[in-house]
Design a protein around this motif. Structure first.
Motif, PDB file in Angstrom:
ATOM      1  N   LEU A   1       0.841  -1.193   0.000  1.00  0.00           N
ATOM      2  CA  LEU A   1       0.000   0.000   0.000  1.00  0.00           C
ATOM      3  C   LEU A   1       0.878   1.246   0.000  1.00  0.00           C
ATOM      4  N   LEU A   2       0.436   2.273  -0.719  1.00  0.00           N
ATOM      5  CA  LEU A   2       1.161   3.538  -0.671  1.00  0.00           C
ATOM      6  C   LEU A   2       1.117   4.107   0.739  1.00  0.00           C
ATOM      7  N   PHE A   3      -0.052   4.048   1.344  1.00  0.00           N
ATOM      8  CA  PHE A   3      -0.249   4.465   2.726  1.00  0.00           C
ATOM      9  C   PHE A   3      -1.169   3.462   3.403  1.00  0.00           C
ATOM     10  N   PRO A   4      -1.098   3.331   4.727  1.00  0.00           N
ATOM     11  CA  PRO A   4      -2.037   2.452   5.428  1.00  0.00           C
ATOM     12  C   PRO A   4      -3.475   2.838   5.128  1.00  0.00           C
ATOM     13  N   ARG A   5      -4.373   1.886   5.239  1.00  0.00           N
ATOM     14  CA  ARG A   5      -5.761   2.095   4.861  1.00  0.00           C
ATOM     15  C   ARG A   5      -6.390   3.302   5.561  1.00  0.00           C
ATOM     16  N   ASP A   6      -6.197   3.421   6.880  1.00  0.00           N
ATOM     17  CA  ASP A   6      -6.852   4.506   7.608  1.00  0.00           C
ATOM     18  C   ASP A   6      -6.329   5.865   7.173  1.00  0.00           C
ATOM     19  N   VAL A   7      -5.017   5.955   6.885  1.00  0.00           N
ATOM     20  CA  VAL A   7      -4.437   7.218   6.431  1.00  0.00           C
ATOM     21  C   VAL A   7      -5.008   7.597   5.065  1.00  0.00           C
ATOM     22  N   PHE A   8      -5.012   6.631   4.142  1.00  0.00           N
ATOM     23  CA  PHE A   8      -5.517   6.921   2.803  1.00  0.00           C
ATOM     24  C   PHE A   8      -6.986   7.336   2.823  1.00  0.00           C
ATOM     25  N   GLU A   9      -7.799   6.598   3.559  1.00  0.00           N
ATOM     26  CA  GLU A   9      -9.238   6.877   3.552  1.00  0.00           C
ATOM     27  C   GLU A   9      -9.546   8.225   4.179  1.00  0.00           C
ATOM     28  N   ARG A  10      -8.758   8.634   5.182  1.00  0.00           N
ATOM     29  CA  ARG A  10      -8.956   9.962   5.755  1.00  0.00           C
ATOM     30  C   ARG A  10      -8.569  11.046   4.752  1.00  0.00           C
ATOM     31  N   MET A  11      -7.471  10.840   4.028  1.00  0.00           N
ATOM     32  CA  MET A  11      -7.073  11.807   3.007  1.00  0.00           C
ATOM     33  C   MET A  11      -8.100  11.860   1.888  1.00  0.00           C
ATOM     34  N   ALA A  12      -8.586  10.689   1.480  1.00  0.00           N
ATOM     35  CA  ALA A  12      -9.559  10.628   0.389  1.00  0.00           C
ATOM     36  C   ALA A  12     -10.862  11.318   0.788  1.00  0.00           C
ATOM     37  N   ASP A  13     -11.331  11.065   2.004  1.00  0.00           N
ATOM     38  CA  ASP A  13     -12.568  11.691   2.469  1.00  0.00           C
ATOM     39  C   ASP A  13     -12.427  13.204   2.527  1.00  0.00           C
TER      40      ASP A  13
ATOM     41  N   LYS B   1      -6.560  19.055   6.790  1.00  0.00           N
ATOM     42  CA  LYS B   1      -7.039  17.711   7.135  1.00  0.00           C
ATOM     43  C   LYS B   1      -6.205  16.635   6.455  1.00  0.00           C
ATOM     44  N   GLN B   2      -5.840  16.872   5.213  1.00  0.00           N
ATOM     45  CA  GLN B   2      -5.032  15.879   4.508  1.00  0.00           C
ATOM     46  C   GLN B   2      -3.630  15.786   5.104  1.00  0.00           C
ATOM     47  N   MET B   3      -3.089  16.924   5.513  1.00  0.00           N
ATOM     48  CA  MET B   3      -1.787  16.911   6.173  1.00  0.00           C
ATOM     49  C   MET B   3      -1.872  16.151   7.496  1.00  0.00           C
ATOM     50  N   ALA B   4      -2.937  16.415   8.262  1.00  0.00           N
ATOM     51  CA  ALA B   4      -3.111  15.746   9.555  1.00  0.00           C
ATOM     52  C   ALA B   4      -3.302  14.245   9.388  1.00  0.00           C
ATOM     53  N   ALA B   5      -3.872  13.830   8.258  1.00  0.00           N
ATOM     54  CA  ALA B   5      -4.100  12.401   8.020  1.00  0.00           C
ATOM     55  C   ALA B   5      -2.793  11.628   7.930  1.00  0.00           C
ATOM     56  N   LEU B   6      -1.688  12.323   7.637  1.00  0.00           N
ATOM     57  CA  LEU B   6      -0.383  11.672   7.524  1.00  0.00           C
ATOM     58  C   LEU B   6       0.260  11.413   8.884  1.00  0.00           C
ATOM     59  N   TYR B   7      -0.402  11.841   9.950  1.00  0.00           N
ATOM     60  CA  TYR B   7       0.159  11.685  11.296  1.00  0.00           C
ATOM     61  C   TYR B   7       0.463  10.226  11.602  1.00  0.00           C
TER      62      TYR B   7
END
Length: 543
Positions: A216-228, A248-254
């Motif tokens: 995965l490019l990013f873990p599922r939870d990180v990607f889905e938060r960025m996508a949302d 929000k997208q920046m914070a999703a990378l936490y």
């Protein structure tokens, strides 16, 4: 070798998938640099291709020729010309984009009307000799994984090409390839795709590369938060300001693994647009607030454009800070360890054949020989010198898991030389002060080099080798390295005079007091200086 690329994306060359396809082709070209392939491209969105009429004229009235006069005849000619056909397309509603499906429907002239019985339920024989031709499917989708989402696609190509007769490269999280702020991670993946292209043309993609392609490019939870967040719509359906979406997208990378037991309250103050948001970095996730009270841990005062440019890699963050394009208020530790908190590829990046600890340096490696020599040799010249030589030979075994620097090698060599000088009865009053001087020279020269000595070791706490690209980190360590160098250049002066007294045997212990105080100063300066540099008014626009 003739290669045909059929780009089935309505976005044409702006397609996310075409980036993977281009990387795959680069790998092929690298492998065939002495005999470069001929590559033709067809952008389906730009072609005039009408739907199949189901009239079967291409079977009975004009065998092998469609009665519709459009660009499909060109497509068929290119398919017959190609040795390798790459179908490049995004996943649309669990299948192919509509116009690309039309291209497949219109391939009927390539077959004969006669029935062929097989285990898969029947089919039609090819009108032309297609043996030796190869097919590759490259596709991205908007889900976090490609797994279980391409059943319709593989079922179709299993029929067209036969099971196992084509290669598929399916990638989830495809929309991320168009986000500049995520280029570090997406470029890592594209490098693997290039490797896949190189291996494919040389006999087949290896199992190791296939495994990397499935990561995965990013873990599922990180990607889905960025996508949302990317849709810019709140849970209640209201349109959100772009600066909020960006935050929000920046914070999703936490990365929650960076959590140290206390929530970090980070305020993003976008000075040019009058927006301020709060990011709370908690134990398991991050949260973005529009309305908030209470004192933050850290505030970043920055023009929105500046922070966008930093996130996109157009500006280097530490360099922008030193130029006062933005400023930081409060605890600066979050800035020093930014990559730990928001590193793009921490969950997926691996180092081939090495563990993380193998890449670390350890300052004990460089300091231990000197400390042992200065204490032991002053207590007893003969045995102290032998112990020092023994320690120098033993250190590589004790620190075998750590990366050895040039300073480790120099230290071991110099201490061994000074120990042997004492063993051949050279005066300790000369050798010991000279050893302090040599230690100071090593630090002082290092302060003038691209990477100062202290940076080689403190980088472990600030992102590893990435810290060495940070100009603020380097400048801080250059000052510290110079300070340590000066200390040990003047240490021989009092060392010589003390050794001429009855306290001479205690010089190693005496000379440990000031370095201990210097160590406390170093720990303070590493945080104080970057924070001091960050203070001041940030500029409202890029110059």
């Amino acid at each position: 070798m003739n290669i045909l690329v059929i780009n089935g994306s309505p976005k044409g060359e702006r397609s996310n998938t075409i980036r993977l396809t281009n990387a795959f082709l680069e790998g092929i070209s690298k492998a065939r640099k002495d005999d470069l392939p001929k590559i033709e491209r067809l952008n389906v969105a730009q072609l005039d291709i009408n739907s199949c009429l189901g009239c079967f004229c291409c079977w009975k009235n004009t065998p092998g020729e469609c009665c519709i006069s459009d660009d499909m005849q060109t497509v068929i000619e290119k398919l017959l010309w190609a040795d390798l056909t790459i179908w490049s397309f995004p996943l649309y509603y669990f299948s192919l984009p509509g116009k690309l499906k039309t291209v497949i429907d219109r391939q009927l002239p390539l077959t004969l009307p006669f029935m062929v019985s097989n285990a898969e339920g029947g089919g039609h024989p090819s009108r032309y000799d297609m043996s030796g031709k190869k097919t590759v499917l490259i596709s991205t989708c908007g889900f976090y994984t490609a797994e279980s989402n391409y059943g319709s696609v593989t079922a179709q190509f299993d029929k067209i090409c036969g099971k196992g007769n084509y290669t598929a490269l399916f990638c989830g999280e495809g929309e991320l390839f168009r986000v500049p702020e995520l280029s570090n991670r997406t470029e890592e993946y594209l490098a693997v795709v290039r490797q896949a292209g190189q291996e494919y043309i040389c006999g087949g993609i290896t199992e190791e590369t296939n495994t990397k392609l499935q990561e995965l490019l990013f873990p599922r939870d990180v990607f889905e938060r960025m996508a949302d967040a990317s849709w810019g719509i709140s849970q209640t359906g209201e349109k959100e300001d772009f600066s909020l979406v960006f935050t929000k997208q920046m914070a999703a990378l936490y990365n929650p693994s960076a959590y140290k037991g206390t929530d970090i309250i980070l305020d993003m103050d976008y000075t040019d647009i009058g927006k301020r948001y709060r990011i709370i970095l908690g134990k398991t996730e991050s949260r973005v607030l529009e309305q908030f009270t209470g004192k933050p841990t850290t505030v970043i005062h920055t023009p929105f454009r500046v922070w966008q440019s930093i996130a996109a890699g157009e500006l280097e963050g530490a360099d922008a800070l030193m130029k006062h394009l933005y400023s930081v208020e409060g605890d600066f530790d979050v800035m020093l360890k930014w990559d730990n908190y928001f590193g793009q590829s921490q969950s997926t990046k691996t180092v081939k054949n090495k563990s993380f600890s193998d890449e670390k340096t350890d300052m004990r490696y460089v300091l231990t020989p000197w400390i042992v020599f200065w204490i032991a040799a002053n207590i007893h010249i003969f045995w102290g010198s032998l112990i020092s030589i023994f320690v120098c030979s033993l250190l590589p075994l004790l620190f075998y898991r750590y990366k050895k620097t040039k300073y480790d090698v120099i230290s071991g060599s110099l201490v061994s030389i000074f120990s042997m000088l004492l063993l051949v009865h050279l005066s300790a009053v000369i050798v010991i002060p000279l050893s302090y001087f040599a230690f100071g020279v090593m630090w002082s020269i290092s302060a003038c080099l691209k990477i100062p000595l202290s940076a080689e070791y403190s980088m472990n706490d600030y992102g590893g080798n990435d810290a060495l690209q940070n100009p603020l980190f380097i400048k801080t360590n250059r000052i510290l390295t110079a300070a340590w160098g000066i200390l040990y250049l003047i240490t021989p002066i009092w060392t010589y005079f003390i050794m001429c007294t009855d306290l001479g045997s205690y010089i190693g212990i005496i000379n440990s007091i000031l370095p201990a105080m210097m160590g406390v100063f170093t720990a303070w300066f590493q945080k104080w200086y970057p924070q001091k540099t960050s203070q001041g008014s940030s500029k409202s626009s890029l110059n």
